[in-house]
Design an enzyme around this catalytic site. Sequence first.
Site, PDB file in Angstrom:
ATOM      1  N   ASN A 263       0.796  -1.226   0.000  1.00  7.88           N
ATOM      2  CA  ASN A 263       0.000   0.000   0.000  1.00  7.88           C
ATOM      3  C   ASN A 263       0.830   1.279   0.000  1.00  7.88           C
ATOM      4  O   ASN A 263       0.335   2.334  -0.367  1.00  7.88           O
ATOM      5  CB  ASN A 263      -0.918  -0.022   1.234  1.00  7.88           C
TER       6      ASN A 263
ATOM      7  N   SER B 259      -4.807   2.824  -8.214  1.00 10.10           N
ATOM      8  CA  SER B 259      -5.568   4.075  -8.245  1.00 10.10           C
ATOM      9  C   SER B 259      -6.352   4.151  -9.545  1.00 10.10           C
ATOM     10  O   SER B 259      -5.957   3.564 -10.562  1.00 10.10           O
ATOM     11  CB  SER B 259      -4.620   5.272  -8.155  1.00 10.10           C
TER      12      SER B 259
ATOM     13  N   TYR C 114       2.640  10.329 -11.575  1.00 15.92           N
ATOM     14  CA  TYR C 114       1.867   9.506 -10.641  1.00 15.92           C
ATOM     15  C   TYR C 114       0.992   8.515 -11.394  1.00 15.92           C
ATOM     16  O   TYR C 114       0.930   7.328 -11.060  1.00 15.92           O
ATOM     17  CB  TYR C 114       0.995  10.399  -9.756  1.00 15.92           C
TER      18      TYR C 114
ATOM     19  N   LYS D 285       1.084   4.356 -11.220  1.00 15.26           N
ATOM     20  CA  LYS D 285      -0.043   3.518 -10.815  1.00 15.26           C
ATOM     21  C   LYS D 285      -0.475   2.571 -11.934  1.00 15.26           C
ATOM     22  O   LYS D 285      -0.941   1.454 -11.669  1.00 15.26           O
ATOM     23  CB  LYS D 285      -1.214   4.390 -10.354  1.00 15.26           C
TER      24      LYS D 285
ATOM     25  N   THR E  59      -7.216  11.475   2.534  1.00 15.74           N
ATOM     26  CA  THR E  59      -6.025  10.955   3.203  1.00 15.74           C
ATOM     27  C   THR E  59      -4.937  12.016   3.165  1.00 15.74           C
ATOM     28  O   THR E  59      -5.067  13.059   2.520  1.00 15.74           O
ATOM     29  CB  THR E  59      -5.485   9.683   2.504  1.00 15.74           C
TER      30      THR E  59
END
Length: 258
Positions: free
Chosen positions: A97, A151, A166, A170, A200
């Site tokens: 994770n 994601s 990013y 992913k 988050t």
Amino acid sequence: MANSLELFSLKGKVAFITGASTGIGLAVARAFAQAGADIAFGYNSSPSAIETAARLSQETGRKVVAYKVPVAQSAVVEQVVQDVANEFGKIDVVVSNAGITWTSGELIEPEDHKAWQEIIDVNVNGNYYVAKAVGRVFKSQGYGSLIFTSSISAQIVNIPQRQAAYNISKAAVTSLSKNLAVEWASFARVNSVSPGYTVTEITKFADAELKEQWKKLTPVGREALPDELVGAYIYFASNASTFTTGADLVIDGGYTLV
């Protein structure tokens, strides 16, 4: 035939979770412990991780041991996985994770390659190092379940922010999950969870205006809470999913549908 609720129990299982000190990882660790699993609680830089792990153990009555595991360091990952296997006697489930986000804007903007290298080291190489180490344990045992946190950004181009690095990282995670599902089919299951925008620490870079745009693009009109994701992880970790491998479960409030 097993009781349907018992299929989702994690009683007697050992779960190793990276990035467990905050956000999705912490929600998953708590949910797994509540479902009966003992937890190897992986963290990197959180100053309160050890206390958080101890509190989780006290709250749930499960064995919870904290391990510092910077996933971008392959030798450390190998050692920690071995330490976990030695401490608990086995590893049934691994949730890979740990991850970081990209805040450098357009891909051509940074003056050097440091930001790119960091996100590849953590989000791509880190998942590979975890998978490689736990795969050996799973193969030796003859069983195991590996769950990646990917994601929706693996499937789309996010707007209005620019985060190609990013998204690319992913996409690699989702592909790694599917490829390992085939390679490991004889001894382990491999699946991934792809959350949408979630409240988050990793989204703290976004100001109120940007978050409002995310909400407008999401049919349910809000961000997810980490606790709304844990059911997917429990499913993949439990005996309810013994014929499920290579799946990617999108949980995004409908974002990718429109």
